[in-house]
Design a protein around this motif. Sequence first.
Motif, PDB file in Angstrom:
ATOM      1  N   ALA A   1       0.749  -1.100   0.170  1.00 14.81           N
ATOM      2  CA  ALA A   1      -0.320   0.027  -0.132  1.00 14.81           C
ATOM      3  C   ALA A   1       0.818   1.103  -0.010  1.00 14.81           C
ATOM      4  N   LYS A   2       2.000   1.214   0.728  1.00 12.40           N
ATOM      5  CA  LYS A   2       2.900   2.420   0.701  1.00 12.40           C
ATOM      6  C   LYS A   2       3.624   2.579  -0.410  1.00 12.40           C
ATOM      7  N   THR A   3       4.019   1.392  -1.106  1.00 17.33           N
ATOM      8  CA  THR A   3       4.484   1.754  -2.581  1.00 17.33           C
ATOM      9  C   THR A   3       3.699   1.963  -3.720  1.00 17.33           C
ATOM     10  N   GLY A   4       2.318   1.632  -3.416  1.00 14.86           N
ATOM     11  CA  GLY A   4       1.229   1.689  -4.400  1.00 14.86           C
ATOM     12  C   GLY A   4       1.282   0.264  -5.444  1.00 14.86           C
ATOM     13  N   SER A   5       2.383  -0.447  -5.355  1.00 17.75           N
ATOM     14  CA  SER A   5       2.505  -1.712  -6.153  1.00 17.75           C
ATOM     15  C   SER A   5       3.042  -2.725  -5.621  1.00 17.75           C
TER      16      SER A   5
END
Lengths: 324, 501, 321
Positions: free
Chosen positions: C235-239
């Motif tokens: 979730a933090k990196t989006g992927s």
Amino acid sequence: MNPGEAVRFPKVRPRALFASRPVLTFLIVVAVWIGASFVKPGFGAFGHLRYLVELGAVVGLAAIGQTFVVIAGGIDLSVGAIITVSAVGAPLVALAFDESGAFAALITLAAATVIGVLNGLGVAFLRAHPMIMTLAMATFLQGLLILLAGGSAISAQSPLLEWLGSARPGGVPAGVLVWAIASVLSLLALHATPFGARVFALGANSLAATLSGVNVPATTVAVYAISGLTAGMTGLLLLGMNGQGYVGIGDPYLLSSIAAVVLGGTSILGGSGTYAGSIPGAVLLVTITGLITVVNASPGWRSILFGSLILALLLISGREARRR
Amino acid sequence: MTPAPTLAARGVSKSFFGNAVLREVSIALQPGRIHALLGENGAGKSTLINILSGALLPDAGAVEIDGRVFRGLNPRDAHRAGIAVVQQELGLTTQLSIAENIGIGALPRRYGLIDYRGLARRARAAMDLVGLNEDLATPVGDLPLGRRQMVEIARALFREPRVLILDEPTSSLSAHEVETLTALLDRLRAKGTAILYISHRLNEVMRLCQHVTVLKDGVVTADRPIEGVEAADLVRLMVGRDTGHLFPAWTPSADRDPIIQVSGLSSGVLRDIDMSIRRGEVLGIGGLVGQGQEDLLLSLYGALPASARTAEFNRQRNLPASVRRANALGLAYVPADRKREGLHLIHAIGWNLMLPSLARAFSLSLRDRSKERVLATALADRFAIKGDLTRQVRALSGGNQQKVALAKWTPAEPQVWLLNDPTRGVDVETKREIYALLRRLASEGKAIVLSSSDTPELVHLCDRVAVMREGRIVATIEREALSEGAIVAAAMGADPLRTAA
Amino acid sequence: MNAIESASLRLYWPAQRQRNRGAGGLLIVVAAFLALYAYLFPGLLSVGGVAKFAQSWLPLAMVSMAQAILMLAGGVSLAIGAMVSLGAVIAATTMAGPLGVAGGAALVMIAGLGVGAACGVIVVRLGLPAIVVTLAASFIVGGAALLILPRPGGTIPAWLSDLLAGDKPVAAWLVIAVVVFWKLYLATPLGLSLYAAGENPDAAYRAGVPVDAARILAYAVSGLLATCAGLFVAAKTGSGDPVIGEAFTLNSIAAAVLGGVGFLGGKGAMRGALAGSLLLSVMINVMYFLGFPPVAHYIAQGLIIIGAVALPEFSARRRAL
């Protein structure tokens, strides 16, 4: 041999020999080779088999130290990092007067041995768990290597490395020759010297070994030093075969070295085993890796296959452990 | 007609690695009766308890609860049936509080969570019964050994058992705590609890129990009411003969020069120990369990860091700083726990016999296998260790294992033998052999230090006995004054403190 | 119940307080590092600063707990990193699909519990060494992560990334939620049994403690924490990234060892492991702030771990045996 001794030390029957793990592992190698050469033409060619043994020499050299450490009840997770240190470090110490490259090789091996000694000191005197100590050492070395070498590959040319990588005295690859000599020496050390007996004592029960007068700290330092030394040799051999060293070159050999040891019947719990098993273990491992590559498995499947292999082997040797 | 026993074993047998530990043993615990189980170390008492409480399954025979046969009884079933055991070895969790330790395995719950309020109330009640007034939340790791034993007893009482099994509960208790316990057991008996009581202290047994079962080498040799039985009879039943015959005749040896002299030795629990060990004597170390006897032997052996005001070992100054140094000074140590500390169980008998020699040899010299075989064969013959020496040591019985642990040191010809409970869990025949060996070594001018939990052994074998309490030598009793009474009195602190010789 | 009686029967909180002992030194060190960090980076003391810091700490805190549970139970895991990767790739491949965020999250949790429990069964029931079993598991799980997502990619719905790793201190609340979850776990009979099963399994078994169940559950909970940490990282990196978790294996061990959790089981407490992870996290942040190159972290980490193992050896005089 007098009759009293014959009762005390009965002769080993030939059939029992066939049930021993080193022989069993060797037979498996032969069976896999025969099977594979039927399925895949060219597999059984002398050149290809020699190539497999040459690859096996790299794993087998690394497995020497690992065998000593595992029999002594430890585990060396810094083998891969030390191999990299050696393969990347040897080109860095190339000196003008040192034309043959022997001096650089010696310095490299000494450095690798010192790293092993540090591992041993940590395990023996700081009482760090072997896994933690060697993992921490590997992390430390990884950082150091990136600082020293950066991300680029470093190529090395010296007569010694060239000889290691491509010479074939009498048709035998130089690497295999080195491996054979090292194997004989380590088998002697393990089974024919008091030092070897102490390694077994340490792994089976370190407390009882201490109380029996075994110098446990010295023995511990020695096995990790051997592991450092053989990892250093592995690094030089890899450098010779590849022509260049780079950060990460040694990584695959950490797990191969452990797997070869376990495949050869040495108990991962320590105290029992022999390098005689790790030799066919190393060859079996490169053979299997080769076959996995042949079937074009994706990296994911390769990793799964490798993990399952370790687990399966553990289940086999674990049964032995519970019989204890 | 007697009521059905609450808990009974019917003809149970059990063996480990081919050694029969129990052979068709039957025992029946009646409600409202304190039943004594007697037997030497290694007679099979602990195995029987483990079978009765479901921790082990018998090879043959059955366990009955209220007349119902249970096959595959496990500890949880046993707890549910109201059987509680106070183990000899403490099994407490040092990080958890007293109350949590008492309740664990039977924690009261509310909405799936531990009911801490209920736990506190019930644990406090159990603690009051045994006279524990510590705070409920105290971590068990903070308690001294005797108090931990009381926690262990409170843990058993917490389950309000119908059958209470106590395995040497008094071995680490103070006199006051023993009194509390005996009063408590009497009350429980009156309430109808069936109690099985294992103890080495015969006077305790005679005072407390109504019925006795004696085990010898895994077989029941007596099962009868205790009324009308003399303590001496019980000993005979346990040992199988008068104890006197077990021991070789005692003859003083001529050579009595001190070989080790230390003063002000301190290490771990040891406080300011003065002692001298002479050639040609068997020096006993007595006292209750865990008073620092093992630490004393280990510090002399260089295996524990220790300090001393003055020390002289075989004419060398200073304490040995390592085991190897101690070996070089002519010391050998035979540990009490031979499986964990003395032997390499997975290795061959012959290999074990050679280990101390291999530990001393030059590291990278070549081993001479045929010479090793000759030496191992000679050692095995001398110590009557039978059969193939390429077998693993764990295949041997306890007595034979102990012989290997002793025999492996003889090639080093030690001048001082430090022996830690060498006859624990050893059969009578081997005991006799070990006793004879010790006296023979003494007559050859060697010094023997024998720490033992078996008081008769100390009385019959030793030239002097040093009695330890709380890390100090509280008395040294000379041969003329040696008696079980004298040792026990000194161990319990009945004598005024005397400085050691 | 009168007042005096209830005072003598207070148990839960006093017992909790007792477990704080020995952690004092560590807490002082952590506080000192936090103060240093706050001095270097005053922004830490704002809502946004707390949010950012909690986001960098939360995954490490979760994997440290995952490791500490196993160490308390007398085990260890080398598969934590692979489990984090697995959680990340499952989240990245499912949450944007038909399963939605809830379905994806459920799948992440099921995978963690299932793989963890499987490891637990193999270690506990077959009596095999945890180190090697989890080493093998790290390959199998890592391979599975590569099969699910061969190269970095996938997507996490943007709103979820914003929620978990945005400007609001949601991650800080999640830390608290994880701690509450642990407290509840430890307040169950099976959870508390972990300590007894870790310190002395034989004695615990004889005392009627369900040793096997307690240990297998510990492996399952450990797996759950690790894959959930992976979800958060994704979730933090989006992927998703199939190898993003690798560093967490060593870090989790480092944090637990720093926090005083012992290798032999039953020794130490979760608050120690959390403090250890906090210390490690602050140190990494401070090093970034002072401009150390990323590789220096490797060196520092190696030294920190060895130091953490060595310190107790020097501070306490121990028996030689």
